[in-house]
Design a protein around this motif. Structure first.
Motif, mmCIF file in Angstrom:
data_model
loop_
_atom_site.group_PDB
_atom_site.id
_atom_site.type_symbol
_atom_site.label_atom_id
_atom_site.label_comp_id
_atom_site.label_asym_id
_atom_site.label_seq_id
_atom_site.Cartn_x
_atom_site.Cartn_y
_atom_site.Cartn_z
ATOM 1 N N LEU A 38 -33.620 -10.464 -17.457
ATOM 2 C CA LEU A 38 -34.213 -9.838 -19.021
ATOM 3 C C LEU A 38 -34.660 -11.172 -19.835
ATOM 4 O O LEU A 38 -35.909 -10.793 -20.372
ATOM 5 C CB LEU A 38 -33.460 -9.161 -19.655
ATOM 6 N N PHE A 39 -33.951 -12.109 -19.908
ATOM 7 C CA PHE A 39 -34.226 -13.300 -20.633
ATOM 8 C C PHE A 39 -34.180 -14.511 -19.718
ATOM 9 O O PHE A 39 -33.384 -15.276 -19.890
ATOM 10 C CB PHE A 39 -33.265 -13.235 -21.720
ATOM 11 N N PRO A 40 -35.221 -14.764 -18.952
ATOM 12 C CA PRO A 40 -35.259 -15.837 -18.146
ATOM 13 C C PRO A 40 -35.265 -17.301 -18.691
ATOM 14 O O PRO A 40 -34.805 -18.205 -18.047
ATOM 15 C CB PRO A 40 -36.681 -15.664 -17.307
ATOM 16 N N ASP A 41 -35.739 -17.360 -19.823
ATOM 17 C CA ASP A 41 -35.693 -18.849 -20.535
ATOM 18 C C ASP A 41 -34.245 -18.872 -21.161
ATOM 19 O O ASP A 41 -33.705 -18.543 -21.968
ATOM 20 C CB ASP A 41 -36.497 -18.805 -21.676
ATOM 21 N N ALA A 42 -33.616 -20.087 -20.291
ATOM 22 C CA ALA A 42 -31.836 -20.281 -20.759
ATOM 23 C C ALA A 42 -32.013 -20.519 -22.123
ATOM 24 O O ALA A 42 -30.806 -20.451 -22.909
ATOM 25 C CB ALA A 42 -31.357 -21.086 -19.853
ATOM 26 N N ARG A 43 -32.922 -21.275 -22.873
ATOM 27 C CA ARG A 43 -32.849 -21.740 -24.218
ATOM 28 C C ARG A 43 -32.905 -20.786 -25.130
ATOM 29 O O ARG A 43 -32.369 -20.909 -26.171
ATOM 30 C CB ARG A 43 -34.013 -22.932 -24.327
ATOM 31 N N ARG A 44 -33.548 -19.711 -24.798
ATOM 32 C CA ARG A 44 -33.386 -18.592 -26.115
ATOM 33 C C ARG A 44 -32.692 -17.328 -25.579
ATOM 34 O O ARG A 44 -32.306 -16.407 -26.252
ATOM 35 C CB ARG A 44 -35.068 -18.111 -26.111
ATOM 36 N N ARG A 45 -31.908 -17.504 -24.356
ATOM 37 C CA ARG A 45 -31.105 -16.208 -23.948
ATOM 38 C C ARG A 45 -29.990 -15.829 -24.765
ATOM 39 O O ARG A 45 -29.902 -14.610 -25.086
ATOM 40 C CB ARG A 45 -30.825 -16.664 -22.534
ATOM 41 N N GLY A 46 -29.243 -16.534 -25.442
ATOM 42 C CA GLY A 46 -28.156 -16.508 -26.193
ATOM 43 C C GLY A 46 -28.837 -15.723 -27.739
ATOM 44 O O GLY A 46 -28.079 -14.609 -27.877
ATOM 45 N N ARG A 47 -29.942 -16.286 -27.960
ATOM 46 C CA ARG A 47 -30.396 -15.706 -29.213
ATOM 47 C C ARG A 47 -30.769 -14.498 -29.131
ATOM 48 O O ARG A 47 -30.717 -13.047 -29.782
ATOM 49 C CB ARG A 47 -31.429 -16.374 -30.065
ATOM 50 N N LEU A 48 -31.554 -13.898 -27.972
ATOM 51 C CA LEU A 48 -32.105 -12.789 -27.557
ATOM 52 C C LEU A 48 -31.148 -11.652 -27.427
ATOM 53 O O LEU A 48 -31.225 -10.658 -27.521
ATOM 54 C CB LEU A 48 -33.203 -12.756 -26.600
ATOM 55 N N GLN A 49 -30.001 -12.293 -26.616
ATOM 56 C CA GLN A 49 -29.027 -11.284 -26.317
ATOM 57 C C GLN A 49 -28.447 -10.723 -27.473
ATOM 58 O O GLN A 49 -27.932 -9.577 -27.478
ATOM 59 C CB GLN A 49 -27.869 -12.222 -25.346
ATOM 60 N N ALA A 50 -27.849 -11.725 -28.344
ATOM 61 C CA ALA A 50 -27.249 -11.173 -29.816
ATOM 62 C C ALA A 50 -28.138 -10.144 -30.295
ATOM 63 O O ALA A 50 -27.674 -9.337 -30.851
ATOM 64 C CB ALA A 50 -27.069 -12.352 -30.565
ATOM 65 N N HIS A 51 -29.612 -10.612 -30.542
ATOM 66 C CA HIS A 51 -30.500 -9.375 -30.975
ATOM 67 C C HIS A 51 -30.137 -7.937 -30.412
ATOM 68 O O HIS A 51 -30.480 -7.020 -30.762
ATOM 69 C CB HIS A 51 -31.834 -10.040 -31.095
ATOM 70 N N PHE A 52 -30.170 -8.171 -28.920
ATOM 71 C CA PHE A 52 -30.201 -6.828 -27.972
ATOM 72 C C PHE A 52 -28.908 -6.012 -28.139
ATOM 73 O O PHE A 52 -28.939 -5.003 -28.349
ATOM 74 C CB PHE A 52 -30.352 -7.479 -26.805
ATOM 75 N N TYR A 53 -27.896 -6.951 -28.580
ATOM 76 C CA TYR A 53 -26.553 -6.236 -28.557
ATOM 77 C C TYR A 53 -26.317 -5.725 -30.053
ATOM 78 O O TYR A 53 -25.561 -4.801 -30.124
ATOM 79 C CB TYR A 53 -25.253 -6.875 -28.122
ATOM 80 N N ARG A 54 -26.812 -6.143 -30.992
ATOM 81 C CA ARG A 54 -26.543 -5.962 -32.205
ATOM 82 C C ARG A 54 -26.662 -4.531 -32.722
ATOM 83 O O ARG A 54 -25.738 -3.699 -33.296
ATOM 84 C CB ARG A 54 -27.374 -6.812 -33.373
ATOM 85 N N PRO A 55 -27.760 -3.904 -32.198
ATOM 86 C CA PRO A 55 -27.881 -2.358 -32.412
ATOM 87 C C PRO A 55 -26.977 -1.403 -31.932
ATOM 88 O O PRO A 55 -26.699 -0.437 -32.524
ATOM 89 C CB PRO A 55 -29.356 -2.077 -32.120
ATOM 90 N N LEU A 56 -26.054 -1.917 -30.953
ATOM 91 C CA LEU A 56 -25.189 -1.174 -30.407
ATOM 92 C C LEU A 56 -23.926 -0.973 -31.485
ATOM 93 O O LEU A 56 -23.432 -0.006 -31.500
ATOM 94 C CB LEU A 56 -24.767 -1.670 -28.900
ATOM 95 N N LEU A 57 -23.463 -2.114 -31.996
ATOM 96 C CA LEU A 57 -22.567 -2.098 -33.024
ATOM 97 C C LEU A 57 -22.726 -1.188 -34.075
ATOM 98 O O LEU A 57 -21.754 -0.865 -34.742
ATOM 99 C CB LEU A 57 -22.314 -3.544 -33.363
ATOM 100 N N THR A 58 -24.065 -0.987 -34.607
ATOM 101 C CA THR A 58 -24.286 -0.164 -35.825
ATOM 102 C C THR A 58 -24.812 1.317 -35.333
ATOM 103 O O THR A 58 -25.258 2.101 -36.178
ATOM 104 C CB THR A 58 -25.464 -0.731 -36.661
ATOM 105 N N HIS A 59 -24.826 1.647 -34.009
ATOM 106 C CA HIS A 59 -25.148 2.947 -33.730
ATOM 107 C C HIS A 59 -23.979 3.912 -34.163
ATOM 108 O O HIS A 59 -22.737 3.548 -34.485
ATOM 109 C CB HIS A 59 -24.644 2.923 -32.028
ATOM 110 N N PRO A 60 -24.343 5.228 -34.465
ATOM 111 C CA PRO A 60 -23.437 5.937 -35.251
ATOM 112 C C PRO A 60 -22.402 6.256 -34.374
ATOM 113 O O PRO A 60 -21.193 6.928 -35.049
ATOM 114 C CB PRO A 60 -24.343 7.158 -35.736
ATOM 115 N N ALA A 61 -22.182 6.308 -33.144
ATOM 116 C CA ALA A 61 -21.155 6.834 -32.396
ATOM 117 C C ALA A 61 -20.377 5.566 -31.704
ATOM 118 O O ALA A 61 -19.829 5.880 -30.817
ATOM 119 C CB ALA A 61 -21.980 7.610 -31.199
#
Length: 203
Positions: A38-61
């Motif tokens: 999903l995020f082949p650029d290792a330099r940006r992978r961490g930042r993009l992963q965090a942005h990807f996971y963040r909506p899960l934590l605010t999901h109403p369920a």
């Protein structure tokens, strides 16, 4: 590497723990086959992963948990019959987020479209979109502790559980806890396989 795998080592994450959950998941999946695709650029992978996971934590369920000394984290969604997580927080980037995900947005969109029809919605169930353990603590029992902690309550409530395993290692872990493959693996173009898995309640 032994760890206390009793339920006392797993606790519900509070609002103040949100960054800790994101940090654990980001580090845990830094070298995961799917995250690398999903995020082949290792330099940006961490930042993009965090942005990807963040909506899960605010999901109403959503329910988030931490294990050990903030060494493991999991996010679970309690879904009613007829509902899937894609309706409110799709895996694809939301409108206007193309500048964040850039060229990776097309892969996220394709993945979400491939997974959505595979998600069973015929009955109320738990969905485990992500569970990870820091690389230095993997294999110490924290993943099993998180699974036992939440699956016991799911069994008591008569709830089935659905997930998608992103590696052979995680698939084997889930199989040991009663999950079975739900159809063929999902692939998008040259992506690694994801294994949809289902666990009926154990009585």
């Amino acid at each position: 590497m032994a760890v206390d795998t009793t339920y006392a080592s797993v606790r519900r994450a509070e609002d103040a723990d949100q960054q800790a959950v994101l940090d654990v998941l980001t580090e845990a999946f830094m070298n995961d086959p799917l995250a690398c695709w999903l995020f082949p650029d290792a330099r940006r992978r961490g930042r993009l992963q965090a942005h990807f996971y963040r909506p899960l934590l605010t999901h109403p369920a959503a329910e988030a948990y931490l294990a050990g000394r903030r060494e493991g984290a999991s996010v679970w969604l309690s879904l009613a019959a007829g509902r899937t997580p894609y309706e409110e927080h799709p895996d694809a980037p939301e409108a206007g987020e193309e500048t964040v995900f850039g060229e990776n947005g097309a892969r996220l969109l394709a993945l979400g479209q491939a997974l959505a029809p595979r998600h069973p919605a015929r009955e109320p169930h738990l969905y485990l979109p992500c569970m990870g353990v820091l690389s230095g603590r993997q294999g110490a029992g924290l993943g099993s502790a998180m699974l036992r902690h939440r699956l016991e309550r799911a069994d008591a409530d008569g709830l089935a559980v659905y997930l998608e395993a992103s590696s052979p290692r995680s698939r084997a872990l889930y199989q040991r806890h009663g999950f079975e493959d739900l159809g063929e693996p999902v692939r998008v173009a040259d992506s690694p396989p994801l294994w949809p898995m289902w666990r009926p309640p154990h009585r």
